[in-house]
Design an enzyme around this catalytic site. Structure first.
Site, short mmCIF file in Angstrom:
data_model
loop_
_atom_site.label_atom_id
_atom_site.label_comp_id
_atom_site.label_asym_id
_atom_site.label_seq_id
_atom_site.Cartn_x
_atom_site.Cartn_y
_atom_site.Cartn_z
CE LYS A 152 -3.94 -2.24 2.27
NZ LYS A 152 -5.01 -2.08 3.31
CE1 TYR A 203 -9.51 -3.06 0.23
CE2 TYR A 203 -8.73 -1.19 -1.02
CZ TYR A 203 -8.49 -2.27 -0.18
OH TYR A 203 -7.21 -2.53 0.24
CG PHE A 250 -13.39 1.87 6.96
CD1 PHE A 250 -12.92 1.19 5.85
CD2 PHE A 250 -14.01 1.13 7.97
CE1 PHE A 250 -13.04 -0.18 5.73
CE2 PHE A 250 -14.14 -0.26 7.87
CZ PHE A 250 -13.66 -0.91 6.74
NE ARG A 305 -6.99 -13.63 6.06
CZ ARG A 305 -7.40 -12.40 5.75
NH1 ARG A 305 -7.11 -11.87 4.57
NH2 ARG A 305 -8.09 -11.69 6.59
NE ARG A 318 -2.29 -5.73 7.32
CZ ARG A 318 -3.32 -6.48 6.95
NH1 ARG A 318 -3.72 -7.47 7.69
NH2 ARG A 318 -3.96 -6.20 5.82
CG ASN A 333 -3.69 -2.27 6.76
OD1 ASN A 333 -3.61 -1.86 5.61
ND2 ASN A 333 -4.60 -3.16 7.14
CG HIS A 373 -5.58 -6.42 0.11
ND1 HIS A 373 -6.75 -6.48 0.80
CD2 HIS A 373 -5.70 -7.32 -0.91
CE1 HIS A 373 -7.55 -7.37 0.22
NE2 HIS A 373 -6.94 -7.89 -0.83
CD GLU A 406 -8.93 -9.60 -3.32
OE1 GLU A 406 -9.78 -9.32 -2.45
OE2 GLU A 406 -7.75 -9.88 -3.04
#
Ligand code: CMP
Length: 139
Positions: free
Chosen positions: A10, A50, A58, A86, A103, A113, A116, A127
């Site tokens: 990100k 998203y 948010f 993950r 993270r 964060n 993704h 995705e």
């Protein structure tokens, strides 16, 4: 079982020149980066990506952030890649992330964060298809 997952490094991470450090954690975890491209996401791309969060309070902030600077979109491959990534990312909120996770190491807060990762193999396919064609993925 070998599978693929989708990853985004990100804007908060690219801004701090952390692409290589994040990739080192990914590779050290046994995941192979089989496709990777640095892009500036358009609003349309971010809103579509998203979409499932569009009713969340948010959502606007999330789209603003994801379009605020460069991101690195990636396809990761490996044994149980979805769950493995993950585990490597750590909890969404860095305050709850385990030691050694991306993270915990690098995220600023729940919004900024750093990474993704897909939450299921099914969503990974959806995705990946938003950013890569099959011939751009070299396994
Ligand atoms: P990601 O895995 O990219 O999927 C949805 C994102 O929404 C999530 O990571 C967080 O960065 C973001 N997010 C989740 N909760 C909040 C929140 N309370 N405020 C801002 N962003 C959030």
């Amino acid at each position: 079982m070998t599978e693929r997952t989708f990853s985004i490094i990100k804007p908060d991470a690219t801004e701090r020149n952390l692409t290589g450090k994040v990739n080192a954690v990914i590779e050290d975890a046994g995941l192979r980066i089989v496709a990777q491209r640095r892009i500036k996401m358009s609003r349309a791309q971010a809103e579509k990506f998203y979409e499932i969060h569009k009713e969340r309070p948010f959502f606007g902030e999330l789209v603003d952030f994801m379009t605020s600077g460069p991101v690195v979109v990636q396809v990761l491959e490996g044994d149980n890649a979805v769950q493995r990534y993950r585990d490597v990312m750590g909890a969404t909120n860095p305050e709850n992330a385990a030691e050694g996770t991306i993270r915990k190491l690098y995220a600023r807060n729940v919004g900024e964060n750093s990474v993704h990762g897909s939450d299921s193999a099914e969503n990974a396919k959806i995705e990946i298809a938003q950013f890569f064609t099959d011939d751009q993925i070299v396994g």
